[in-house]
Design a protein around this motif. Structure first.
Motif, PDB file in Angstrom:
ATOM      1  N   VAL A 171       0.846  -1.200   0.000  1.00  0.00           N
ATOM      2  CA  VAL A 171       0.000   0.000   0.000  1.00  0.00           C
ATOM      3  C   VAL A 171       0.881   1.250   0.000  1.00  0.00           C
ATOM      4  CG1 VAL A 171      -1.673   1.341   1.336  1.00  0.00           C
ATOM      5  CG2 VAL A 171      -1.962  -1.138   1.092  1.00  0.00           C
ATOM      6  N   ARG A 172       1.900   1.265   0.878  1.00  0.00           N
ATOM      7  CA  ARG A 172       2.809   2.422   0.928  1.00  0.00           C
ATOM      8  C   ARG A 172       3.531   2.617  -0.403  1.00  0.00           C
ATOM      9  NH1 ARG A 172       3.806   0.232   5.923  1.00  0.00           N
ATOM     10  NH2 ARG A 172       5.763  -0.702   5.228  1.00  0.00           N
ATOM     11  N   ALA A 173       3.947   1.540  -1.031  1.00  0.00           N
ATOM     12  CA  ALA A 173       4.667   1.628  -2.305  1.00  0.00           C
ATOM     13  C   ALA A 173       3.769   2.223  -3.391  1.00  0.00           C
ATOM     14  CB  ALA A 173       5.183   0.252  -2.722  1.00  0.00           C
ATOM     15  N   ASP A 174       2.518   1.796  -3.448  1.00  0.00           N
ATOM     16  CA  ASP A 174       1.600   2.356  -4.439  1.00  0.00           C
ATOM     17  C   ASP A 174       1.345   3.840  -4.180  1.00  0.00           C
ATOM     18  OD1 ASP A 174       1.426   0.002  -5.818  1.00  0.00           O
ATOM     19  OD2 ASP A 174      -0.659  -0.422  -5.315  1.00  0.00           O
ATOM     20  N   ARG A 175       1.217   4.207  -2.928  1.00  0.00           N
ATOM     21  CA  ARG A 175       1.007   5.631  -2.614  1.00  0.00           C
ATOM     22  C   ARG A 175       2.262   6.453  -2.951  1.00  0.00           C
ATOM     23  NH1 ARG A 175      -2.629   4.256   2.044  1.00  0.00           N
ATOM     24  NH2 ARG A 175      -4.664   4.631   1.137  1.00  0.00           N
ATOM     25  N   ARG A 176       3.440   5.910  -2.688  1.00  0.00           N
ATOM     26  CA  ARG A 176       4.678   6.612  -3.058  1.00  0.00           C
ATOM     27  C   ARG A 176       4.782   6.769  -4.571  1.00  0.00           C
ATOM     28  NH1 ARG A 176       7.011   3.717   1.153  1.00  0.00           N
ATOM     29  NH2 ARG A 176       7.745   2.111  -0.267  1.00  0.00           N
ATOM     30  N   GLU A 177       4.392   5.722  -5.291  1.00  0.00           N
ATOM     31  CA  GLU A 177       4.412   5.802  -6.754  1.00  0.00           C
ATOM     32  C   GLU A 177       3.439   6.886  -7.230  1.00  0.00           C
ATOM     33  OE1 GLU A 177       3.903   2.930 -10.695  1.00  0.00           O
ATOM     34  OE2 GLU A 177       3.672   2.050  -8.700  1.00  0.00           O
ATOM     35  N   LEU A 178       2.255   6.940  -6.640  1.00  0.00           N
ATOM     36  CA  LEU A 178       1.283   7.977  -6.982  1.00  0.00           C
ATOM     37  C   LEU A 178       1.853   9.357  -6.672  1.00  0.00           C
ATOM     38  CD1 LEU A 178      -1.526   8.826  -7.958  1.00  0.00           C
ATOM     39  CD2 LEU A 178      -2.353   8.465  -5.608  1.00  0.00           C
ATOM     40  N   GLU A 179       2.500   9.496  -5.519  1.00  0.00           N
ATOM     41  CA  GLU A 179       3.120  10.776  -5.168  1.00  0.00           C
ATOM     42  C   GLU A 179       4.136  11.208  -6.219  1.00  0.00           C
ATOM     43  OE1 GLU A 179       4.084  11.568  -0.824  1.00  0.00           O
ATOM     44  OE2 GLU A 179       3.770   9.393  -0.808  1.00  0.00           O
TER      45      GLU A 179
END
Length: 156
Positions: free
Chosen positions: A47-55
């Protein structure tokens, strides 16, 4: 009944093997053998990785929009290509995880200072030229046709 054995320390020693074993255990319904603590860590990490990618995509998109808006005749084709690539990547990510669309406004606002600094660096304009707060809505950041450069830069 076949017994599925999970080697001790497997998580640290061979991550892919560990993942395969966890999937095998889940398919077999052998929940008591799952490495629950590490599974939770990995799920939260995903989840954190996907949010970082979105950021990252949002920072890029915002920087290119600012660059186009405040220096529309300076490298417009370059920025439009990069903007299109970032929006395409973000679209793929959102296709895989549609709930991320609800994080766009918040994450774009949180990363605006970085995007602003980057736009200043890329345009060679002072950072103070750009708005202090994010000037684009989530809808504009997602809209493939949104280009704030004015007047429009025909032919670029």
């Amino acid at each position: 009944m076949d017994r599925i054995e999970v080697p001790r320390g497997d998580y640290q020693e061979d991550f892919v093997l560990w993942l395969e074993r966890q999937a095998e255990l889940l398919r077999a319904g052998k929940f008591e053998l799952l490495d629950v603590d590490h599974l939770i860590d990995e799920l939260e990490g995903a989840v954190r990785a996907d949010r970082r990618e979105l950021e990252g995509y949002l920072e890029n998109i915002t920087a290119y929009l600012l660059s186009l808006q405040y220096r529309p005749r300076y490298k417009p084709r370059h920025w439009r290509i990069k903007l299109g690539n970032a929006r395409f990547g973000m679209g793929l990510l959102i296709d895989d995880s549609p709930s991320l669309v609800f994080d766009i406004a918040e994450l774009a606002a949180l990363n605006y200072d970085d995007a602003r600094r980057r736009a200043a660096w890329e345009t060679r304009l002072p950072e103070s030229i750009f708005p202090a707060a994010l000037p684009y809505s989530a809808a504009e950041l997602l809209d493939d046709d949104f280009d704030p450069s004015y007047p429009p830069d025909e032919g670029s």
